[in-house]
Motif scaffolding. Structure first.
Motif, PDB file in Angstrom:
ATOM      1  N   TYR A  33       0.858  -1.185   0.000  1.00 46.70           N
ATOM      2  CA  TYR A  33       0.000   0.000   0.000  1.00 46.70           C
ATOM      3  C   TYR A  33       0.895   1.236   0.000  1.00 46.70           C
ATOM      4  O   TYR A  33       1.931   1.255   0.675  1.00 46.70           O
ATOM      5  N   TYR A  35       0.795   5.370   0.823  1.00 46.93           N
ATOM      6  CA  TYR A  35       0.082   6.474   1.443  1.00 46.93           C
ATOM      7  C   TYR A  35       0.922   7.729   1.297  1.00 46.93           C
ATOM      8  O   TYR A  35       2.151   7.677   1.268  1.00 46.93           O
ATOM      9  N   GLN A  37       1.575  11.621   2.970  1.00 48.37           N
ATOM     10  CA  GLN A  37       1.360  12.464   4.144  1.00 48.37           C
ATOM     11  C   GLN A  37       1.853  13.861   3.826  1.00 48.37           C
ATOM     12  O   GLN A  37       3.050  14.100   3.692  1.00 48.37           O
ATOM     13  N   GLY A  42      -3.094  14.102   7.825  1.00 49.49           N
ATOM     14  CA  GLY A  42      -2.970  12.665   8.062  1.00 49.49           C
ATOM     15  C   GLY A  42      -2.548  11.942   6.804  1.00 49.49           C
ATOM     16  O   GLY A  42      -2.438  12.515   5.731  1.00 49.49           O
ATOM     17  N   LEU A  43      -2.318  10.668   6.966  1.00 48.30           N
ATOM     18  CA  LEU A  43      -1.944   9.853   5.811  1.00 48.30           C
ATOM     19  C   LEU A  43      -3.164   9.613   4.936  1.00 48.30           C
ATOM     20  O   LEU A  43      -4.246   9.305   5.422  1.00 48.30           O
ATOM     21  N   PHE A  45      -4.610   7.433   1.695  1.00 54.31           N
ATOM     22  CA  PHE A  45      -4.427   6.257   0.862  1.00 54.31           C
ATOM     23  C   PHE A  45      -4.239   6.651  -0.596  1.00 54.31           C
ATOM     24  O   PHE A  45      -4.931   7.539  -1.109  1.00 54.31           O
ATOM     25  N   PHE A  91       4.671   7.058   2.183  1.00 59.83           N
ATOM     26  CA  PHE A  91       4.883   5.866   2.989  1.00 59.83           C
ATOM     27  C   PHE A  91       4.357   4.638   2.262  1.00 59.83           C
ATOM     28  O   PHE A  91       3.279   4.652   1.672  1.00 59.83           O
ATOM     29  N   LEU A 107      -0.673  -3.918   9.253  1.00 62.22           N
ATOM     30  CA  LEU A 107      -0.048  -3.060   8.256  1.00 62.22           C
ATOM     31  C   LEU A 107       1.254  -2.563   8.839  1.00 62.22           C
ATOM     32  O   LEU A 107       1.258  -1.855   9.841  1.00 62.22           O
ATOM     33  N   PHE A 109       4.472  -0.271   8.297  1.00 61.54           N
ATOM     34  CA  PHE A 109       4.892   0.857   7.485  1.00 61.54           C
ATOM     35  C   PHE A 109       6.413   0.945   7.400  1.00 61.54           C
ATOM     36  O   PHE A 109       7.136   0.585   8.332  1.00 61.54           O
ATOM     37  N   GLY A 110       6.872   1.445   6.287  1.00 58.23           N
ATOM     38  CA  GLY A 110       8.266   1.820   6.154  1.00 58.23           C
ATOM     39  C   GLY A 110       8.504   3.191   6.763  1.00 58.23           C
ATOM     40  O   GLY A 110       7.572   3.844   7.253  1.00 58.23           O
ATOM     41  N   ALA A 111       9.745   3.618   6.713  1.00 59.09           N
ATOM     42  CA  ALA A 111      10.121   4.902   7.312  1.00 59.09           C
ATOM     43  C   ALA A 111       9.764   6.082   6.418  1.00 59.09           C
ATOM     44  O   ALA A 111       9.863   7.221   6.841  1.00 59.09           O
ATOM     45  N   ARG A 114      10.829  11.075   1.653  1.00 54.78           N
ATOM     46  CA  ARG A 114      10.427  12.477   1.680  1.00 54.78           C
ATOM     47  C   ARG A 114      10.849  13.168   0.394  1.00 54.78           C
ATOM     48  O   ARG A 114      12.039  13.284   0.127  1.00 54.78           O
TER      49      ARG A 114
ATOM     50  N   TYR B  36      -2.029   4.285  15.786  1.00 57.86           N
ATOM     51  CA  TYR B  36      -0.631   4.216  15.381  1.00 57.86           C
ATOM     52  C   TYR B  36       0.135   5.313  16.110  1.00 57.86           C
ATOM     53  O   TYR B  36      -0.381   6.400  16.368  1.00 57.86           O
ATOM     54  N   LYS B  42       9.749   9.243  11.186  1.00 60.34           N
ATOM     55  CA  LYS B  42       9.644   7.786  11.107  1.00 60.34           C
ATOM     56  C   LYS B  42       8.285   7.391  10.536  1.00 60.34           C
ATOM     57  O   LYS B  42       7.387   8.225  10.392  1.00 60.34           O
ATOM     58  N   GLY B  43       8.149   6.108  10.231  1.00 63.28           N
ATOM     59  CA  GLY B  43       6.865   5.614   9.782  1.00 63.28           C
ATOM     60  C   GLY B  43       5.955   5.297  10.957  1.00 63.28           C
ATOM     61  O   GLY B  43       6.419   5.076  12.078  1.00 63.28           O
ATOM     62  N   PRO B  44       4.655   5.264  10.739  1.00 71.37           N
ATOM     63  CA  PRO B  44       3.722   4.906  11.817  1.00 71.37           C
ATOM     64  C   PRO B  44       3.918   3.446  12.243  1.00 71.37           C
ATOM     65  O   PRO B  44       4.181   2.585  11.404  1.00 71.37           O
ATOM     66  N   GLY B 103      -6.937   9.745  10.946  1.00 69.33           N
ATOM     67  CA  GLY B 103      -7.070  11.086  11.464  1.00 69.33           C
ATOM     68  C   GLY B 103      -5.779  11.850  11.181  1.00 69.33           C
ATOM     69  O   GLY B 103      -4.783  11.273  10.732  1.00 69.33           O
ATOM     70  N   THR B 104      -5.813  13.137  11.451  1.00 72.18           N
ATOM     71  CA  THR B 104      -4.642  13.962  11.153  1.00 72.18           C
ATOM     72  C   THR B 104      -3.515  13.747  12.150  1.00 72.18           C
ATOM     73  O   THR B 104      -2.382  14.124  11.890  1.00 72.18           O
TER      74      THR B 104
END
Lengths: 118, 112
Positions: A33, A35, A37, A42-43, A45, A91, A107, A109-111, A114, B36, B42-44, B103-104
């Motif tokens: 997936y 995403y 940001q 927020g993230l 999709f 992400f 799920l 997530f990677g780091a 940017r 999260y 960093k990632g969540p 959410g934000t």
């Protein structure tokens, strides 16, 4: 067991150039997936892929953005002719099965990558 | 109106305090609820995962879901400076298969 690997971690592009972001899912995960940001948001999709298939790209902008997850190699998010509004953290996440399925949702997530567009 | 609303903070609390983080949502079809934690740059990372209404506890963390009010909460007991991060609620409804709606995020600062 390495986690989700994303590279590059930081990418600077000038307007009009192309950006390629790569994501290697966790070992044993076949669902990927992407995403995005944006600052102070927020993230959001973007796209969901399984090997060689795009399952859901409803969050992808209609133009300039594409994603793939080939049989061999990492998943790639490609942004053509970047504009300043594309500056964000991107992400990638992976899971062993689709999110929301019974008993599931891991799920990872990677780091993030940017992207800065000058 | 956003599907998921979350106060962005920042929220500053002293070490040892109980922290309450909240989200409201508008889509009653959401069934899976997650929290999260995201450290800067960093990632969540997934903290808690609950299905439908009720409470779930994991160490110092308690997640609550009230579907009738469309309201979810994360409580952190005995907060530590290492808890300083952004906390994101996320939710999903079956049938979408893939789309977590986030959410934000609320930025938390735990001070010594």
């Amino acid at each position: 067991n390495a986690g989700v690997m994303q590279n590059p971690r930081h990418l600077v592009r000038r307007r009009g150039q192309e950006a390629r972001l790569r994501c290697s899912p966790m070992k044993g995960h076949s669902h990927v997936y992407w995403y995005r940001q944006l600052p102070e948001e927020g993230l959001k999709f973007m796209v969901y892929l399984q090997k060689e298939n795009i399952i859901d790209e409803s969050g992808m902008p209609k133009e300039r953005f594409s994603a793939e997850f080939p049989k061999e190699g990492p998943s790639i998010l490609r942004i053509q002719q970047v504009v300043r509004g594309d500056s964000a953290a991107y992400f990638c996440a992976s899971s062993p099965r689709e999110t929301g399925s019974s008993g599931a949702n891991v799920l990872t997530f990677g780091a993030g990558s940017r992207l800065t567009v000058l | 109106q956003k599907e998921v609303e979350q106060d962005p903070g920042p929220l500053s609390v002293p070490e040892g305090a109980i922290v309450s983080l909240n989200c409201t949502y508008s889509n009653s079809a959401f069934q899976y609820f997650m929290w999260y934690r995201q450290y800067s740059r960093k990632g969540p990372e997934l903290l808690m995962y609950t299905y439908s209404s009720g409470n779930k506890e994991d160490g110092r963390f308690t997640a609550q879901v009230d579907k009738s009010s469309k309201y979810i909460s994360l409580f952190i007991r005995d907060s530590q400076p290492s808890d300083s991060a952004t906390y994101l609620c996320a939710m999903i409804y079956t049938g979408t298969a893939s789309k977590l709606t986030f959410g934000t995020g609320t930025r938390l600062q735990v001070t010594l």
